[in-house]
Design a protein around this motif. Sequence first.
Motif, short mmCIF file in Angstrom:
data_model
loop_
_atom_site.label_atom_id
_atom_site.label_comp_id
_atom_site.label_asym_id
_atom_site.label_seq_id
_atom_site.Cartn_x
_atom_site.Cartn_y
_atom_site.Cartn_z
N GLU A 111 0.86 -1.10 -0.05
CA GLU A 111 0.00 0.18 -0.11
C GLU A 111 0.79 1.31 0.03
N ARG A 114 2.67 1.66 -3.52
CA ARG A 114 1.82 2.34 -4.76
C ARG A 114 1.87 3.91 -4.45
N GLU A 224 1.13 4.33 -11.15
CA GLU A 224 -0.26 3.66 -10.43
C GLU A 224 -0.35 2.54 -11.09
N THR A 228 0.07 -1.09 -9.41
CA THR A 228 -1.20 -1.99 -9.03
C THR A 228 -1.11 -3.51 -9.76
N GLU A 231 1.94 -5.35 -8.23
CA GLU A 231 1.44 -5.86 -6.88
C GLU A 231 0.41 -7.37 -6.95
N ARG A 232 -0.47 -6.98 -7.93
CA ARG A 232 -1.36 -8.19 -8.05
C ARG A 232 -0.71 -9.48 -8.52
#
Length: 239
Positions: A111, A114, A224, A228, A231-232
Amino acid sequence: MAHPLSHWEDGVAALPRETIVDVLEGRLREDILDGRHPAGSYLPPERTLADGYGVTRTTLKHAFGRLTQAGLLETRHGVGTRVRDYLRLGGADLLPMLVRHSPDWIGEVFEVRRGVGALISERAALRATDRQRDELRARLAAVRGAPDADAVQLADIEVHRALARATGNRVYVLLTNTLFNAYLPVRAALRAPFTEPQAAHERLEPVVDAVTAGDAAAARRAAEHYLTVTERIMLEGLA
């Protein structure tokens, strides 16, 4: 005759052996982080604690020294050894230890990654020098040219370090280092986005393109999206 594990054998280096201090440090650390020794509480007297763990007081003192240096304990002469409230008093340097203790921390690290990563890319687009833009392009090219997933991952990290430097703000550089240090305990499990050099390059390229073009808004959006998506992929790999 030297022990066979003390030398290279079949091209593999011997693993270092854990000492009794290493083992005790690990057990005490886990007991503190699990709440068996709550924050703010004093540990039992040294003799009692040493007997309970089955070690000497000298071994206990060595383990205390390491945990004090790590920020988990503090000793007051004549009073005793107390567990520090690390969530109130600790710094980001504790993150690698906390991630090693509980993978739940990695979601919180992501978190912050990001938010900080997007801000860094935006600032880099506004402040990067021509030399820094050239460095970013070179670092990006190294991602595509890396020979394996481990090398791709490391090359990707160097792009983000270069982005942080391009902000001209050394605090962003230190924050970036801190976040990457937090990954170290589980880095091998986070290689999924880096198994294909070309794909890794294509994911990161829009960020570098926007930064080198000086487009702050586009750099933030690209970062961003990149953060994202990666991260996924990494969390899916952990699962």
